[in-house]
Design a protein around this motif. Structure first.
Motif, PDB file in Angstrom:
ATOM      1  N   LYS A 145      46.025  42.204  30.670  1.00  0.00           N
ATOM      2  CA  LYS A 145      45.323  41.148  31.427  1.00  0.00           C
ATOM      3  C   LYS A 145      44.629  40.195  30.455  1.00  0.00           C
ATOM      4  O   LYS A 145      44.512  39.001  30.725  1.00  0.00           O
ATOM      5  CB  LYS A 145      44.279  41.759  32.350  1.00  0.00           C
ATOM      6  N   LYS A 167      38.843  43.960  35.750  1.00  0.00           N
ATOM      7  CA  LYS A 167      40.262  44.310  35.602  1.00  0.00           C
ATOM      8  C   LYS A 167      40.487  45.115  34.334  1.00  0.00           C
ATOM      9  O   LYS A 167      40.204  44.636  33.238  1.00  0.00           O
ATOM     10  CB  LYS A 167      41.110  43.036  35.517  1.00  0.00           C
ATOM     11  N   GLU A 169      36.004  38.818  35.763  1.00  0.00           N
ATOM     12  CA  GLU A 169      36.505  37.534  36.253  1.00  0.00           C
ATOM     13  C   GLU A 169      35.806  37.121  37.537  1.00  0.00           C
ATOM     14  O   GLU A 169      35.434  37.957  38.349  1.00  0.00           O
ATOM     15  CB  GLU A 169      38.006  37.761  36.512  1.00  0.00           C
ATOM     16  N   ARG A 170      35.650  35.831  37.711  1.00  0.00           N
ATOM     17  CA  ARG A 170      35.066  35.306  38.953  1.00  0.00           C
ATOM     18  C   ARG A 170      35.995  35.576  40.120  1.00  0.00           C
ATOM     19  O   ARG A 170      37.212  35.547  39.967  1.00  0.00           O
ATOM     20  CB  ARG A 170      34.889  33.796  38.844  1.00  0.00           C
ATOM     21  N   LEU A 211      37.999  34.677  43.336  1.00  0.00           N
ATOM     22  CA  LEU A 211      38.593  33.466  43.903  1.00  0.00           C
ATOM     23  C   LEU A 211      38.684  33.616  45.416  1.00  0.00           C
ATOM     24  O   LEU A 211      39.211  34.610  45.909  1.00  0.00           O
ATOM     25  CB  LEU A 211      39.999  33.253  43.338  1.00  0.00           C
ATOM     26  N   GLU A 223      46.324  34.584  49.370  1.00  0.00           N
ATOM     27  CA  GLU A 223      47.210  34.927  48.259  1.00  0.00           C
ATOM     28  C   GLU A 223      48.682  34.747  48.593  1.00  0.00           C
ATOM     29  O   GLU A 223      49.095  34.968  49.730  1.00  0.00           O
ATOM     30  CB  GLU A 223      47.010  36.418  47.978  1.00  0.00           C
ATOM     31  N   LYS A 274      49.139  44.046  51.204  1.00  0.00           N
ATOM     32  CA  LYS A 274      48.848  45.186  50.326  1.00  0.00           C
ATOM     33  C   LYS A 274      48.098  46.332  50.991  1.00  0.00           C
ATOM     34  O   LYS A 274      48.224  47.476  50.576  1.00  0.00           O
ATOM     35  CB  LYS A 274      48.014  44.703  49.125  1.00  0.00           C
ATOM     36  N   GLU A 276      47.523  36.578  38.577  1.00  0.00           N
ATOM     37  CA  GLU A 276      48.184  37.408  37.567  1.00  0.00           C
ATOM     38  C   GLU A 276      49.623  36.976  37.371  1.00  0.00           C
ATOM     39  O   GLU A 276      50.202  36.309  38.222  1.00  0.00           O
ATOM     40  CB  GLU A 276      48.184  38.874  38.018  1.00  0.00           C
TER      41      GLU A 276
HETATM   42  P1  AMP Z   1      46.068  42.006  40.054  1.00  0.00           P
HETATM   43  O1  AMP Z   1      46.449  43.390  39.600  1.00  0.00           O
HETATM   44  O2  AMP Z   1      45.538  41.133  38.997  1.00  0.00           O
HETATM   45  O3  AMP Z   1      47.118  41.418  40.925  1.00  0.00           O
HETATM   46  O4  AMP Z   1      44.894  42.219  41.112  1.00  0.00           O
HETATM   47  C1  AMP Z   1      45.073  43.001  42.281  1.00  0.00           C
HETATM   48  C2  AMP Z   1      44.535  42.277  43.477  1.00  0.00           C
HETATM   49  O5  AMP Z   1      43.140  42.013  43.303  1.00  0.00           O
HETATM   50  C3  AMP Z   1      45.164  40.909  43.690  1.00  0.00           C
HETATM   51  O6  AMP Z   1      46.351  40.991  44.383  1.00  0.00           O
HETATM   52  C4  AMP Z   1      44.067  40.204  44.454  1.00  0.00           C
HETATM   53  O7  AMP Z   1      44.125  40.549  45.823  1.00  0.00           O
HETATM   54  C5  AMP Z   1      42.815  40.769  43.871  1.00  0.00           C
HETATM   55  N1  AMP Z   1      42.276  39.878  42.830  1.00  0.00           N
HETATM   56  C6  AMP Z   1      42.554  39.907  41.520  1.00  0.00           C
HETATM   57  N2  AMP Z   1      41.874  38.949  40.863  1.00  0.00           N
HETATM   58  C7  AMP Z   1      41.135  38.296  41.784  1.00  0.00           C
HETATM   59  C8  AMP Z   1      40.205  37.211  41.734  1.00  0.00           C
HETATM   60  N3  AMP Z   1      39.879  36.616  40.597  1.00  0.00           N
HETATM   61  N4  AMP Z   1      39.656  36.828  42.894  1.00  0.00           N
HETATM   62  C9  AMP Z   1      39.954  37.431  44.058  1.00  0.00           C
HETATM   63  N5  AMP Z   1      40.794  38.455  44.172  1.00  0.00           N
HETATM   64  C10 AMP Z   1      41.398  38.892  43.056  1.00  0.00           C
END
Ligand code: AMP
Ligand code: GLY
Length: 425
Positions: free
Chosen positions: A107, A149, A191-192, A194, A198, A220, A289
């Motif tokens: 990440k 993360k 991370e902030r 968002l 999605e 999900k 991501e």
């Molecule tokens: P990732 O493994 O990075 O896809 O994160 C898993 C899930 O967390 C994502 O599918 C989003 O639903 C949520 N997520 C990750 N980053 C953010 C973010 N900065 N703001 C809001 N939701 C997030």
């Protein structure tokens, strides 16, 4: 040509289904595959991370192309292994080398990449055990909720959304000082959060040019109304109604082009799929991501909408001639309902006999966690058991058909969400 597909999920069943339709696909092997992939080719009993075994198989069977489904072998360098071996270096592998796979494998790497190439993403900072104190001091400034993360691959569990400062501080300590996610959380990206909705956009690239594949939305959470625990994905739809032409143009200009150009500037070779996980924040795209592969269960909705020959497109990727290929996409809507095992995503039931497949009326059936026993019965083996995809004119028809067909299948403990996509109508 002879193609070897790596993986064993619903995504790989969808790939096997699509690849086997091509007149260019003379023979298809799937390692290890499942009870469904065997309809489209020959299953081979090899683990996806067994690089030596896979190379040996490729040499002995005159394989002309390898398509890698899941991320783990890519992050571990299977493409590099093929290139480093005199016997296999001429065999094209679809999927990036380990360096490109870091877009998913780390990440921190992917955030640095986004920042370096001005790709819109949430502001973030990365901390290590050595900078834990700085991390704890940073948290109050990051706003709430805040997203933590784990840097490395953590089987989809390494992202925590914390709603209080205390929870965030506690989790940061757990991740950095107590290896909550093992080596994967030896670095943590803070991370902030968002706000938005999605979606996933998929790109196929030969490292130079690219094709934007159909976008999809994944569901999900295990429960209806997006409640309960996170899963690998309970269903998907494509296209995504809120990703209109205007939004997708922004995605291409702000995310896709800078990503492809960024890879080139950084001298990172990349041949394969790029999964772009995005938040639509009031009409503007922000990166969540990258994944270095296609999504599951997004692939089950994306591939049925691709009318072009996938093998021909992959040849374009291998040979660097993707710009010469045509990508034709159907206007129809695909909806996928994922049928899971009782108990999933926790400890789940397995080895249950599955019946009713012959009653499916107008859907594709993509096996995920299944196997065939000695009596020829299909039994469940995984948490996500089988994906039912229906391609229809319009979202309502696709959702209704996929849901109706899912209810025609039975196994002990069977469960699926009946509300996939209905929020988008
Ligand atoms: P990732 O493994 O990075 O896809 O994160 C898993 C899930 O967390 C994502 O599918 C989003 O639903 C949520 N997520 C990750 N980053 C953010 C973010 N900065 N703001 C809001 N939701 C997030
Ligand atoms: N469905 C999400 C993923 O494949 O990562």
């Amino acid at each position: 040509m002879k193609i070897l597909l790596l993986g064993s999920g619903g995504r790989e069943s969808a790939f096997a289904w699509k690849l086997s339709q091509s007149p260019k696909c003379e023979q298809l092997y799937i390692a290890p595959g499942n009870a469904g992939t065997g309809q489209y080719g020959t299953n081979v009993d090899l683990k996806v991370t067994d690089s030596d075994g896979i190379k040996q198989f490729a040499v002995e069977n005159g394989i002309n192309m390898v398509l890698v489904g899941p991320e783990e072998p890519l992050v571990k360098g299977i493409h590099d292994d093929f290139l480093a071996d005199e016997r296999t270096k001429h065999i094209p592998v679809i999927g990036p080398q380990a360096e490109g796979a870091q877009l998913e494998g780390s990440k921190d790497f992917s955030k640095q990449f986004m920042n370096r190439h001005n790709i819109p993403a949430a502001t973030s900072r990365t901390f290590t055990p050595g900078t834990l104190q700085e991390g704890l001091e940073y948290l109050p400034k990051a706003g709430l909720p805040v997203v933590l993360k784990a840097d490395g691959l953590a089987a989809g569990k390494g992202v925590l959304i914390c709603t209080t400062l205390e929870e965030a501080q506690d989790e940061l300590v757990q991740m950095l000082s107590h290896a909550k996610f093992g080596a994967a959380s030896s670095k943590v990206v803070v991370e902030r959060f968002l706000q938005g909705i999605e979606l996933s956009v998929f790109v196929l690239t030969d490292g130079n040019s690219y094709k934007v594949l159909p976008s999809a939305k994944d569901y999900k959470r295990v429960g209806e109304g997006d409640t309960g625990l996170n899963t690998g994905g309970m269903g998907s739809v494509s296209p995504v109604p809120f990703a209109d032409e205007k939004f997708l143009k922004k995605v291409e200009e702000r995310v896709i082009i800078p990503t492809i150009e960024g890879l080139k500037k950084d001298n990172i070779p990349y041949k394969g799929f790029i999964f772009i996980g995005l938040m639509n924040c009031y009409g503007d795209p922000y990166m969540i991501e990258y994944n270095c592969r296609m999504g599951d269960p997004e692939t089950e909705s994306v591939l049925p909408r691709i009318e072009s020959d996938l093998v021909d497109l992959l040849i374009g990727v291998a040979e660097g001639t993707l710009h010469e290929k045509e990508l034709k996409i159907s206007d129809k809507t695909a909806a996928t309902v994922m049928m899971v095992a009782g108990g999933y995503p926790g400890k789940y039931l397995r080895d249950k006999v599955m019946t009713g497949m012959e009653n499916i009326r107008d859907s594709l059936v993509f096996h995920a966690g299944t196997y065939q026993d000695e009596d020829g019965d299909i039994r469940t083996s995984g948490g996500r058991v089988i994906a039912i995809t229906s391609l229809q004119d319009g979202m309502f028809a696709a959702l209704q058909q996929a849901t109706a067909d899912a209810s025609r299948i039975y196994y002990d403990g069977m469960y699926f969400r009946k509300d996939i996509g209905f929020d988008l109508l």
